[in-house]
Design a protein around this motif. Structure first.
Motif, PDB file in Angstrom:
ATOM      1  N   GLY A  42       0.824  -1.210   0.000  1.00  0.00           N
ATOM      2  CA  GLY A  42       0.000   0.000   0.000  1.00  0.00           C
ATOM      3  C   GLY A  42       0.854   1.253   0.000  1.00  0.00           C
ATOM      4  N   TYR A  43       1.924   1.232   0.763  1.00  0.00           N
ATOM      5  CA  TYR A  43       2.841   2.372   0.812  1.00  0.00           C
ATOM      6  C   TYR A  43       3.505   2.591  -0.545  1.00  0.00           C
ATOM      7  CZ  TYR A  43       6.949   5.103   2.236  1.00  0.00           C
ATOM      8  OH  TYR A  43       7.934   6.058   2.342  1.00  0.00           O
ATOM      9  N   LEU A  44       3.967   1.507  -1.162  1.00  0.00           N
ATOM     10  CA  LEU A  44       4.642   1.619  -2.454  1.00  0.00           C
ATOM     11  C   LEU A  44       3.692   2.111  -3.540  1.00  0.00           C
ATOM     12  CD1 LEU A  44       6.764  -1.663  -2.363  1.00  0.00           C
ATOM     13  CD2 LEU A  44       7.608   0.680  -2.091  1.00  0.00           C
ATOM     14  N   ALA A  45       2.419   1.747  -3.427  1.00  0.00           N
ATOM     15  CA  ALA A  45       1.432   2.183  -4.424  1.00  0.00           C
ATOM     16  C   ALA A  45       1.259   3.700  -4.427  1.00  0.00           C
ATOM     17  CB  ALA A  45       0.095   1.501  -4.170  1.00  0.00           C
ATOM     18  N   SER A  46       1.612   4.335  -3.312  1.00  0.00           N
ATOM     19  CA  SER A  46       1.471   5.797  -3.212  1.00  0.00           C
ATOM     20  C   SER A  46       2.708   6.540  -3.704  1.00  0.00           C
ATOM     21  CB  SER A  46       1.200   6.191  -1.752  1.00  0.00           C
ATOM     22  OG  SER A  46       2.370   6.003  -0.947  1.00  0.00           O
ATOM     23  N   LYS A  47       3.751   5.797  -4.034  1.00  0.00           N
ATOM     24  CA  LYS A  47       5.013   6.413  -4.450  1.00  0.00           C
ATOM     25  C   LYS A  47       4.992   6.769  -5.942  1.00  0.00           C
ATOM     26  CE  LYS A  47       5.968   6.996  -1.069  1.00  0.00           C
ATOM     27  NZ  LYS A  47       6.557   8.122  -0.302  1.00  0.00           N
ATOM     28  N   PRO A  48       5.799   7.742  -6.362  1.00  0.00           N
ATOM     29  CA  PRO A  48       5.821   8.129  -7.776  1.00  0.00           C
ATOM     30  C   PRO A  48       6.618   7.184  -8.661  1.00  0.00           C
ATOM     31  CG  PRO A  48       7.345   9.491  -6.525  1.00  0.00           C
ATOM     32  CD  PRO A  48       6.597   8.657  -5.526  1.00  0.00           C
ATOM     33  N   TYR A  49       7.293   6.204  -8.059  1.00  0.00           N
ATOM     34  CA  TYR A  49       8.030   5.217  -8.865  1.00  0.00           C
ATOM     35  C   TYR A  49       7.262   3.902  -8.901  1.00  0.00           C
ATOM     36  CZ  TYR A  49       9.793   4.469  -4.050  1.00  0.00           C
ATOM     37  OH  TYR A  49       9.904   4.296  -2.692  1.00  0.00           O
ATOM     38  N   ARG A  50       7.339   3.212 -10.030  1.00  0.00           N
ATOM     39  CA  ARG A  50       6.659   1.928 -10.192  1.00  0.00           C
ATOM     40  C   ARG A  50       7.563   0.817  -9.639  1.00  0.00           C
ATOM     41  NH1 ARG A  50       6.208   4.318 -15.043  1.00  0.00           N
ATOM     42  NH2 ARG A  50       7.627   2.837 -16.054  1.00  0.00           N
ATOM     43  N   THR A  51       6.986  -0.026  -8.789  1.00  0.00           N
ATOM     44  CA  THR A  51       7.775  -1.029  -8.079  1.00  0.00           C
ATOM     45  C   THR A  51       7.340  -2.444  -8.431  1.00  0.00           C
ATOM     46  OG1 THR A  51       8.041   0.496  -6.212  1.00  0.00           O
ATOM     47  CG2 THR A  51       8.562  -1.825  -5.820  1.00  0.00           C
ATOM     48  N   GLN A  52       8.315  -3.264  -8.766  1.00  0.00           N
ATOM     49  CA  GLN A  52       8.126  -4.693  -8.989  1.00  0.00           C
ATOM     50  C   GLN A  52       8.556  -5.417  -7.704  1.00  0.00           C
ATOM     51  OE1 GLN A  52      11.191  -6.435 -11.407  1.00  0.00           O
ATOM     52  NE2 GLN A  52       9.922  -8.166 -12.062  1.00  0.00           N
ATOM     53  N   VAL A  53       7.620  -6.120  -7.076  1.00  0.00           N
ATOM     54  CA  VAL A  53       7.952  -6.910  -5.890  1.00  0.00           C
ATOM     55  C   VAL A  53       8.045  -8.377  -6.299  1.00  0.00           C
ATOM     56  CG1 VAL A  53       7.211  -7.642  -3.592  1.00  0.00           C
ATOM     57  CG2 VAL A  53       6.864  -5.268  -4.319  1.00  0.00           C
ATOM     58  N   ILE A  54       9.172  -8.998  -5.992  1.00  0.00           N
ATOM     59  CA  ILE A  54       9.430 -10.378  -6.394  1.00  0.00           C
ATOM     60  C   ILE A  54       9.549 -11.242  -5.148  1.00  0.00           C
ATOM     61  CG2 ILE A  54      11.005 -11.926  -7.620  1.00  0.00           C
ATOM     62  CD1 ILE A  54      11.967  -9.456  -9.201  1.00  0.00           C
ATOM     63  N   LEU A  55       8.662 -12.209  -5.000  1.00  0.00           N
ATOM     64  CA  LEU A  55       8.748 -13.179  -3.911  1.00  0.00           C
ATOM     65  C   LEU A  55       9.409 -14.445  -4.430  1.00  0.00           C
ATOM     66  CD1 LEU A  55       5.213 -12.932  -2.219  1.00  0.00           C
ATOM     67  CD2 LEU A  55       7.336 -11.794  -1.546  1.00  0.00           C
ATOM     68  N   VAL A  56      10.433 -14.902  -3.729  1.00  0.00           N
ATOM     69  CA  VAL A  56      11.111 -16.140  -4.104  1.00  0.00           C
ATOM     70  C   VAL A  56      10.988 -17.121  -2.946  1.00  0.00           C
ATOM     71  CG1 VAL A  56      13.230 -17.217  -4.921  1.00  0.00           C
ATOM     72  CG2 VAL A  56      12.765 -14.820  -5.489  1.00  0.00           C
ATOM     73  N   ASP A  57      10.234 -18.186  -3.161  1.00  0.00           N
ATOM     74  CA  ASP A  57      10.084 -19.205  -2.126  1.00  0.00           C
ATOM     75  C   ASP A  57      11.279 -20.157  -2.162  1.00  0.00           C
ATOM     76  OD1 ASP A  57       8.158 -20.641  -0.136  1.00  0.00           O
ATOM     77  OD2 ASP A  57       8.985 -22.195  -1.455  1.00  0.00           O
ATOM     78  N   ASP A  58      11.908 -20.316  -1.014  1.00  0.00           N
ATOM     79  CA  ASP A  58      13.134 -21.112  -0.914  1.00  0.00           C
ATOM     80  C   ASP A  58      12.817 -22.544  -0.490  1.00  0.00           C
ATOM     81  OD1 ASP A  58      15.781 -21.908  -0.776  1.00  0.00           O
ATOM     82  OD2 ASP A  58      16.152 -20.940   1.155  1.00  0.00           O
ATOM     83  N   GLY A  59      12.030 -23.243  -1.319  1.00  0.00           N
ATOM     84  CA  GLY A  59      11.729 -24.644  -1.040  1.00  0.00           C
ATOM     85  C   GLY A  59      10.967 -24.860   0.254  1.00  0.00           C
ATOM     86  N   SER A  60       9.982 -23.999   0.524  1.00  0.00           N
ATOM     87  CA  SER A  60       9.231 -24.047   1.782  1.00  0.00           C
ATOM     88  C   SER A  60       8.141 -25.109   1.770  1.00  0.00           C
ATOM     89  CB  SER A  60       8.581 -22.685   2.055  1.00  0.00           C
ATOM     90  OG  SER A  60       9.536 -21.654   2.058  1.00  0.00           O
ATOM     91  N   LEU A  61       7.698 -25.459   2.972  1.00  0.00           N
ATOM     92  CA  LEU A  61       6.546 -26.350   3.105  1.00  0.00           C
ATOM     93  C   LEU A  61       5.256 -25.624   2.734  1.00  0.00           C
ATOM     94  CD1 LEU A  61       7.453 -28.109   6.495  1.00  0.00           C
ATOM     95  CD2 LEU A  61       7.730 -29.016   4.171  1.00  0.00           C
ATOM     96  N   ASP A  62       5.252 -24.291   2.867  1.00  0.00           N
ATOM     97  CA  ASP A  62       4.055 -23.503   2.571  1.00  0.00           C
ATOM     98  C   ASP A  62       4.211 -22.703   1.279  1.00  0.00           C
ATOM     99  OD1 ASP A  62       5.959 -21.727   3.445  1.00  0.00           O
ATOM    100  OD2 ASP A  62       4.669 -20.697   4.902  1.00  0.00           O
ATOM    101  N   SER A  63       4.941 -23.254   0.321  1.00  0.00           N
ATOM    102  CA  SER A  63       5.200 -22.537  -0.930  1.00  0.00           C
ATOM    103  C   SER A  63       3.907 -22.207  -1.688  1.00  0.00           C
ATOM    104  CB  SER A  63       6.137 -23.340  -1.830  1.00  0.00           C
ATOM    105  OG  SER A  63       5.559 -24.598  -2.170  1.00  0.00           O
ATOM    106  N   LYS A  64       2.906 -23.087  -1.608  1.00  0.00           N
ATOM    107  CA  LYS A  64       1.650 -22.835  -2.313  1.00  0.00           C
ATOM    108  C   LYS A  64       0.958 -21.584  -1.771  1.00  0.00           C
ATOM    109  CE  LYS A  64       0.701 -27.596  -3.747  1.00  0.00           C
ATOM    110  NZ  LYS A  64      -0.249 -28.739  -3.668  1.00  0.00           N
ATOM    111  N   GLN A  65       1.023 -21.402  -0.451  1.00  0.00           N
ATOM    112  CA  GLN A  65       0.409 -20.218   0.152  1.00  0.00           C
ATOM    113  C   GLN A  65       1.131 -18.943  -0.275  1.00  0.00           C
ATOM    114  OE1 GLN A  65       0.934 -23.159   1.565  1.00  0.00           O
ATOM    115  NE2 GLN A  65      -0.246 -23.449   3.454  1.00  0.00           N
ATOM    116  N   THR A  66       2.464 -19.021  -0.355  1.00  0.00           N
ATOM    117  CA  THR A  66       3.229 -17.851  -0.803  1.00  0.00           C
ATOM    118  C   THR A  66       2.916 -17.534  -2.265  1.00  0.00           C
ATOM    119  OG1 THR A  66       5.013 -18.303   0.772  1.00  0.00           O
ATOM    120  CG2 THR A  66       5.556 -16.920  -1.123  1.00  0.00           C
TER     121      THR A  66
END
Length: 254
Positions: A42-66
């Protein structure tokens, strides 16, 4: 904002879909995302720069949820088939990053959002550097209490880094670092460390490549119990320090 104008000036002859990329490695941490990452989005959405957020799951048990969280919030997602460590997850994430400015931080977003603005501002003006958060800076606000064992381990790592790698870098493991796209490509192309010592490797590689390493104060936003096992992960980090010298040479930088 002045830093946005500076960034746009650097983008005039290039085509970027994002100005900023933020890579976040996640290991068994899907439960952290709604609480900590959603407000940041939400904070980044208010900024004047466009932001790409990249989530990398490191072989987790809950990777599907991420992965589902990433889909729900229109984020970039990548997953490792098995748990390989922070370094491996970061390399995967930086492969997908397209921003002119590229940062990485932890899944619990430990530092104040304004610290991201500060990094973006500095890098928009001078992207050819590696910026590292420094919790030991007098201007930093850091209320974490650590056990005597962990404090001793941190002091040993600081002493080894100072003795064998780079002098006067007291906080190699701060969970906020940033660089321009070209610097990221240069460093991660050479990176080989899979676990927590990736931070030390990046700093060392920057020195080898004559890339300036600059320290910035940070202000802690959130502090939870660390998942790091002091003895086990400390031993692995020491092994990786040996690997860094074996892979990248034994030059020491002042």
């Amino acid at each position: 904002m002045k830093f946005l104008h500076a960034m746009n000036a650097g983008l005039e002859s290039k085509s970027f879909s994002y100005e900023v990329s933020i890579i976040i490695p996640v290991y068994n941490g899907s439960s952290l995302l709604e609480k900590h990452l959603t407000p940041l989005l939400g904070y980044l959405a208010s900024k004047p720069y466009r932001t790409q957020v990249i989530l990398v799951d490191d072989g987790s048990l809950d990777s599907k949820q991420t992965a589902e969280y990433a889909r729900k919030h229109n984020l970039t997602f990548a997953g490792l088939d098995e748990n390989k460590g922070k370094g491996a997850a970061l390399r995967k994430g930086f492969e997908l990053a397209t921003g002119f400015i590229q940062l990485f931080t932890d899944a619990d977003i430990p530092f104040q959002y304004q610290n991201i603005d500060t990094f973006v501002c500095r890098l928009s003006q001078s992207p050819e550097q590696l910026l590292i958060g420094d919790r030991t800076d007098p201007l930093s606000v850091y209320f974490k209490k650590t056990s005597s064992l962990r404090t001793m381990g941190s002091n040993i790592v600081v002493a080894l880094v100072d003795l064998f790698f780079v002098k006067d870098v007291r906080d190699t493991q701060c969970g906020l670092k940033g660089m321009g796209q070209k610097v990221a490509q240069a460093l991660f192309k050479k990176s080989r460390i899979n676990r927590f010592a990736i931070d030390i490797e990046l700093i060392y590689l920057a020195c080898k490549c004559k890339i300036p390493v600059k320290k910035l104060p940070v202000q802690l936003r959130y502090n939870d119990r660390s998942s790091v096992n002091t003895v086990r992960d400390g031993w692995r980090l020491l092994q990786d320090l040996y690997r860094i010298r074996k892979i990248h040479g034994k030059t020491k930088f002042k």
